[in-house]
Design a protein around this motif. Sequence first.
Motif: not given
Length: 207
Positions: A30-35, A56-58, A107-112, A197-199
């Motif tokens: 949830g914190e990550m989505y807000a960022l 993606a859905k969030s 934007v490119v997102i690559v998470s975990n 979890l390092t953002y």
Amino acid sequence: MCLKREHKNFWDRNAGRYNRFMRKDGAAYGEMYALIQPIVRHKTVLELATGTGLIAKSIVNAAAHIEATDASAEMIAEAKRDNRSAKLHFSVQDMFRLPYADKSFDVVIVSNALHIVPQPEKALAEIRRVLKDDGVLIAPTFTHAGNSFSGKVRAFFMKLAGFPLHSRRTSEEYLRFLRQNSWTVRKSAVLKASFPLTYAECVKMEV
């Protein structure tokens, strides 16, 4: 992702239980989505290693369009099940050989994912290719070297189950790794989750 067959099978086998497994980290996500949401607002986004599409859905309501990809066909099948947005498209892709033109995405997102692929440097080079020069890379990653004792126990059992962990870094080591691969880290935070979890929010470094 060009993963070894056994690693790809790990994600195919666990696609159906992935969302349940990730629930325990709901607060951190949830914190990550807000960022992430302000960064993707009205932007064209590529997500690599989307899994079942949780991120993606969030964030799709904020974005102009999202291409969400994963190497696992089973993960993508799970992601498609409850996709209710015309702005979100899921597909199976290899993050090392993407079918998109140079400088296609804001934007490119690559998470975990950068800690579970065998050659993360190659993945970062391909991201650099498809990202616009003024674009943003968002790369949150579990930094397992910072695990607490309970985290180390959990990681041990995940390894027994076949979890494909290729690199184990502290948060500082992970941010240094990004810089060494020509990314300027403009924002970072360590979110409290099952594992640290390092953002990381990055832009292209001048080379």
